[in-house]
Write a protein that holds these residues in place. Structure first.
Motif, PDB file in Angstrom:
ATOM      1  N   THR A  60       0.843  -1.193   0.000  1.00 54.12           N
ATOM      2  CA  THR A  60       0.000   0.000   0.000  1.00 54.12           C
ATOM      3  C   THR A  60       0.882   1.249   0.000  1.00 54.12           C
ATOM      4  O   THR A  60       1.764   1.380   0.859  1.00 54.12           O
ATOM      5  CB  THR A  60      -0.919   0.031   1.230  1.00 54.12           C
ATOM      6  N   PRO A  61       0.671   2.153  -0.937  1.00 49.16           N
ATOM      7  CA  PRO A  61       1.524   3.347  -0.982  1.00 49.16           C
ATOM      8  C   PRO A  61       1.252   4.272   0.203  1.00 49.16           C
ATOM      9  O   PRO A  61       0.117   4.417   0.645  1.00 49.16           O
ATOM     10  CB  PRO A  61       1.130   4.010  -2.302  1.00 49.16           C
ATOM     11  N   TYR A  62       2.319   4.895   0.701  1.00 42.55           N
ATOM     12  CA  TYR A  62       2.149   5.876   1.769  1.00 42.55           C
ATOM     13  C   TYR A  62       2.020   7.292   1.206  1.00 42.55           C
ATOM     14  O   TYR A  62       1.626   8.214   1.928  1.00 42.55           O
ATOM     15  CB  TYR A  62       3.290   5.804   2.786  1.00 42.55           C
ATOM     16  N   GLN A  63       2.321   7.448  -0.098  1.00 43.34           N
ATOM     17  CA  GLN A  63       2.128   8.745  -0.744  1.00 43.34           C
ATOM     18  C   GLN A  63       2.003   8.545  -2.243  1.00 43.34           C
ATOM     19  O   GLN A  63       2.705   7.719  -2.845  1.00 43.34           O
ATOM     20  CB  GLN A  63       3.279   9.706  -0.446  1.00 43.34           C
ATOM     21  N   VAL A  64       1.117   9.317  -2.859  1.00 41.07           N
ATOM     22  CA  VAL A  64       0.934   9.296  -4.312  1.00 41.07           C
ATOM     23  C   VAL A  64       1.021  10.732  -4.824  1.00 41.07           C
ATOM     24  O   VAL A  64       0.330  11.627  -4.321  1.00 41.07           O
ATOM     25  CB  VAL A  64      -0.423   8.688  -4.713  1.00 41.07           C
ATOM     26  N   ILE A  65       1.899  10.953  -5.793  1.00 48.09           N
ATOM     27  CA  ILE A  65       2.071  12.276  -6.403  1.00 48.09           C
ATOM     28  C   ILE A  65       1.660  12.185  -7.867  1.00 48.09           C
ATOM     29  O   ILE A  65       2.175  11.344  -8.609  1.00 48.09           O
ATOM     30  CB  ILE A  65       3.525  12.761  -6.279  1.00 48.09           C
ATOM     31  N   LYS A  66       0.741  13.054  -8.278  1.00 46.85           N
ATOM     32  CA  LYS A  66       0.270  13.065  -9.659  1.00 46.85           C
ATOM     33  C   LYS A  66       0.748  14.333 -10.361  1.00 46.85           C
ATOM     34  O   LYS A  66       0.660  15.424  -9.803  1.00 46.85           O
ATOM     35  CB  LYS A  66      -1.260  12.986  -9.701  1.00 46.85           C
ATOM     36  N   LEU A  67       1.252  14.161 -11.566  1.00 47.60           N
ATOM     37  CA  LEU A  67       1.700  15.288 -12.379  1.00 47.60           C
ATOM     38  C   LEU A  67       0.934  15.307 -13.698  1.00 47.60           C
ATOM     39  O   LEU A  67       0.645  14.255 -14.272  1.00 47.60           O
ATOM     40  CB  LEU A  67       3.197  15.197 -12.659  1.00 47.60           C
ATOM     41  N   SER A 116      16.106  24.472 -19.780  1.00 50.60           N
ATOM     42  CA  SER A 116      16.786  25.146 -20.887  1.00 50.60           C
ATOM     43  C   SER A 116      16.872  24.246 -22.111  1.00 50.60           C
ATOM     44  O   SER A 116      17.121  23.041 -21.993  1.00 50.60           O
ATOM     45  CB  SER A 116      18.197  25.553 -20.442  1.00 50.60           C
ATOM     46  N   TYR A 117      16.639  24.839 -23.279  1.00 46.60           N
ATOM     47  CA  TYR A 117      16.704  24.108 -24.537  1.00 46.60           C
ATOM     48  C   TYR A 117      15.778  22.899 -24.545  1.00 46.60           C
ATOM     49  O   TYR A 117      16.114  21.823 -25.059  1.00 46.60           O
ATOM     50  CB  TYR A 117      18.147  23.699 -24.847  1.00 46.60           C
ATOM     51  N   ASN A 118      14.603  23.068 -23.935  1.00 44.17           N
ATOM     52  CA  ASN A 118      13.589  22.007 -23.869  1.00 44.17           C
ATOM     53  C   ASN A 118      14.103  20.753 -23.173  1.00 44.17           C
ATOM     54  O   ASN A 118      13.655  19.632 -23.462  1.00 44.17           O
ATOM     55  CB  ASN A 118      13.079  21.655 -25.272  1.00 44.17           C
ATOM     56  N   GLY A 119      15.015  20.949 -22.243  1.00 43.68           N
ATOM     57  CA  GLY A 119      15.498  19.836 -21.445  1.00 43.68           C
ATOM     58  C   GLY A 119      14.547  19.547 -20.293  1.00 43.68           C
ATOM     59  O   GLY A 119      13.592  20.284 -20.053  1.00 43.68           O
ATOM     60  N   PRO A 120      14.792  18.452 -19.574  1.00 43.60           N
ATOM     61  CA  PRO A 120      13.910  18.083 -18.466  1.00 43.60           C
ATOM     62  C   PRO A 120      13.954  19.099 -17.333  1.00 43.60           C
ATOM     63  O   PRO A 120      14.975  19.730 -17.090  1.00 43.60           O
ATOM     64  CB  PRO A 120      14.466  16.724 -18.016  1.00 43.60           C
ATOM     65  N   SER A 121      12.821  19.267 -16.672  1.00 43.57           N
ATOM     66  CA  SER A 121      12.719  20.123 -15.493  1.00 43.57           C
ATOM     67  C   SER A 121      12.118  19.300 -14.363  1.00 43.57           C
ATOM     68  O   SER A 121      11.509  18.248 -14.600  1.00 43.57           O
ATOM     69  CB  SER A 121      11.857  21.348 -15.801  1.00 43.57           C
ATOM     70  N   TYR A 122      12.268  19.793 -13.130  1.00 41.53           N
ATOM     71  CA  TYR A 122      11.945  18.949 -11.976  1.00 41.53           C
ATOM     72  C   TYR A 122      11.153  19.671 -10.900  1.00 41.53           C
ATOM     73  O   TYR A 122      11.418  20.830 -10.582  1.00 41.53           O
ATOM     74  CB  TYR A 122      13.237  18.404 -11.349  1.00 41.53           C
ATOM     75  N   ASN A 123      10.171  18.943 -10.350  1.00 49.53           N
ATOM     76  CA  ASN A 123       9.555  19.313  -9.087  1.00 49.53           C
ATOM     77  C   ASN A 123      10.368  18.661  -7.971  1.00 49.53           C
ATOM     78  O   ASN A 123      10.649  17.455  -8.032  1.00 49.53           O
ATOM     79  CB  ASN A 123       8.120  18.795  -8.990  1.00 49.53           C
ATOM     80  N   VAL A 124      10.727  19.447  -6.969  1.00 50.90           N
ATOM     81  CA  VAL A 124      11.498  18.912  -5.845  1.00 50.90           C
ATOM     82  C   VAL A 124      10.595  18.825  -4.624  1.00 50.90           C
ATOM     83  O   VAL A 124       9.908  19.789  -4.266  1.00 50.90           O
ATOM     84  CB  VAL A 124      12.719  19.799  -5.536  1.00 50.90           C
ATOM     85  N   TYR A 125      10.602  17.648  -4.002  1.00 52.82           N
ATOM     86  CA  TYR A 125       9.812  17.393  -2.807  1.00 52.82           C
ATOM     87  C   TYR A 125      10.772  17.021  -1.676  1.00 52.82           C
ATOM     88  O   TYR A 125      11.532  16.058  -1.784  1.00 52.82           O
ATOM     89  CB  TYR A 125       8.825  16.252  -3.046  1.00 52.82           C
ATOM     90  N   LEU A 126      10.721  17.800  -0.604  1.00 56.07           N
ATOM     91  CA  LEU A 126      11.588  17.542   0.544  1.00 56.07           C
ATOM     92  C   LEU A 126      10.875  16.638   1.543  1.00 56.07           C
ATOM     93  O   LEU A 126       9.666  16.765   1.770  1.00 56.07           O
ATOM     94  CB  LEU A 126      11.980  18.855   1.220  1.00 56.07           C
ATOM     95  N   ALA A 131       5.402  15.456   8.832  1.00 56.17           N
ATOM     96  CA  ALA A 131       4.293  15.019   7.986  1.00 56.17           C
ATOM     97  C   ALA A 131       4.439  13.565   7.533  1.00 56.17           C
ATOM     98  O   ALA A 131       3.474  12.962   7.056  1.00 56.17           O
ATOM     99  CB  ALA A 131       4.173  15.923   6.769  1.00 56.17           C
ATOM    100  N   LYS A 132       5.665  13.023   7.649  1.00 51.39           N
ATOM    101  CA  LYS A 132       5.962  11.662   7.219  1.00 51.39           C
ATOM    102  C   LYS A 132       5.656  11.454   5.740  1.00 51.39           C
ATOM    103  O   LYS A 132       5.138  10.421   5.317  1.00 51.39           O
ATOM    104  CB  LYS A 132       5.199  10.644   8.078  1.00 51.39           C
ATOM    105  N   LYS A 133       5.982  12.481   4.962  1.00 52.86           N
ATOM    106  CA  LYS A 133       5.823  12.371   3.512  1.00 52.86           C
ATOM    107  C   LYS A 133       6.664  13.454   2.852  1.00 52.86           C
ATOM    108  O   LYS A 133       7.311  14.264   3.535  1.00 52.86           O
ATOM    109  CB  LYS A 133       4.357  12.521   3.105  1.00 52.86           C
ATOM    110  N   PHE A 134       6.675  13.475   1.514  1.00 54.33           N
ATOM    111  CA  PHE A 134       7.398  14.487   0.759  1.00 54.33           C
ATOM    112  C   PHE A 134       6.529  15.729   0.586  1.00 54.33           C
ATOM    113  O   PHE A 134       5.335  15.625   0.291  1.00 54.33           O
ATOM    114  CB  PHE A 134       7.807  13.945  -0.611  1.00 54.33           C
ATOM    115  N   ILE A 135       7.126  16.892   0.739  1.00 51.36           N
ATOM    116  CA  ILE A 135       6.419  18.161   0.599  1.00 51.36           C
ATOM    117  C   ILE A 135       7.057  18.953  -0.541  1.00 51.36           C
ATOM    118  O   ILE A 135       8.276  19.154  -0.561  1.00 51.36           O
ATOM    119  CB  ILE A 135       6.478  18.999   1.896  1.00 51.36           C
ATOM    120  N   TYR A 136       6.232  19.417  -1.487  1.00 54.37           N
ATOM    121  CA  TYR A 136       6.736  20.206  -2.615  1.00 54.37           C
ATOM    122  C   TYR A 136       7.405  21.474  -2.107  1.00 54.37           C
ATOM    123  O   TYR A 136       6.903  22.162  -1.219  1.00 54.37           O
ATOM    124  CB  TYR A 136       5.590  20.563  -3.561  1.00 54.37           C
ATOM    125  N   ASN A 137       8.575  21.806  -2.699  1.00 56.97           N
ATOM    126  CA  ASN A 137       9.295  23.004  -2.316  1.00 56.97           C
ATOM    127  C   ASN A 137       9.594  23.834  -3.560  1.00 56.97           C
ATOM    128  O   ASN A 137      10.334  23.402  -4.452  1.00 56.97           O
ATOM    129  CB  ASN A 137      10.598  22.640  -1.603  1.00 56.97           C
TER     130      ASN A 137
END
Length: 224
Positions: A60-67, A116-126, A131-137
């Motif tokens: 069972t997942p403890y966290q689900v992140i949807k993009l 840059s130049y249509n390269g990958p970009s990232y959401n960072v979650y600390l 909270a016992k989970k990842f929080i978007y920063n």
């Protein structure tokens, strides 16, 4: 013959548009990740995606992140690239690391090709102990919008980003983490667009005791 062509087109489209699932067991020592992404071919996946995080050996997942968007570069065996940050080459859909140097693993998830130049970009979650989970920063995510994922130096507790404008202007920036936030402490600009085409102008800016100090030098271009 016409029916055969239509059938082949239907099979191709069905394959290309089918939701693809991946299971990552080796991305972290502490958790596993399952990825479900909207569209795949033999080289990459993109579109809406779901990232589910599981404690080791749990179902069972403890966290689900949807993009709404992601980009998944696939290795030769068809699996997603993970924890790879090679400029102009391989960039991972997920990077695991202690980005704020607090002793806990954080996660960066590719949110598409907005770098840059249509390269990958990232959401960072600390990772949050409370909270016992990842929080978007947002502040750390801003560092993931350049030439791929930022690099980490755990020994110096510094994050480094890279960027460029064409062939002849490059910038490197270093960030220290102060009270949980990235603070720019160093900028190195390499400018080969100056009038003297045999040289590169290197401008270095360092933050020292709350003030920026700037130095400039000129070096011979390597291609001359």
């Amino acid at each position: 013959m016409k029916k055969l062509v239509i059938l082949m087109m239907f099979v191709f489209c069905s394959t290309a548009l089918a939701v693809q699932d991946f299971e990552l067991k080796n991305a972290s020592k502490y958790f596993d990740i399952k990825i479900s992404v909207e569209t795949c071919d033999e080289y990459s996946c993109s579109g809406a995606a779901t990232f589910s995080f599981y404690k080791k050996d749990r179902t069972t997942p403890y966290q689900v992140i949807k993009l709404r968007e992601t980009y998944v570069q696939l290795d030769e065996d068809g699996s997603p690239s993970v924890n790879k940050t090679l400029l102009y080459d391989e960039q991972s859909v997920i990077n695991i690391g202690d980005f704020n140097f607090d002793g806990i693993e954080d996660v960066a998830i590719c949110n598409g090709t907005n770098g840059s130049y249509n390269g990958p970009s990232y959401n960072v979650y600390l990772s949050s102990r409370a909270a016992k989970k990842f929080i978007y920063n947002a502040a750390f995510s801003k560092l993931g919008e350049h030439l791929g994922m930022f690099e980490m130096d755990p020994a110096r507790k510094v994050l480094t980003i890279f960027d460029k404008d064409g062939c002849c202007w490059h910038v490197t920036e270093e960030y220290s983490v102060v009270k949980g936030r990235p603070v720019k402490v160093l900028v190195i600009e390499e400018d080969a667009t100056i009038a003297d085409e045999s040289k590169v102008k290197i401008t270095t800016k360092k933050l020292s005791l709350g003030k920026w100090k700037t130095s400039v030098k000129y070096v011979k271009r390597e291609d001359n």
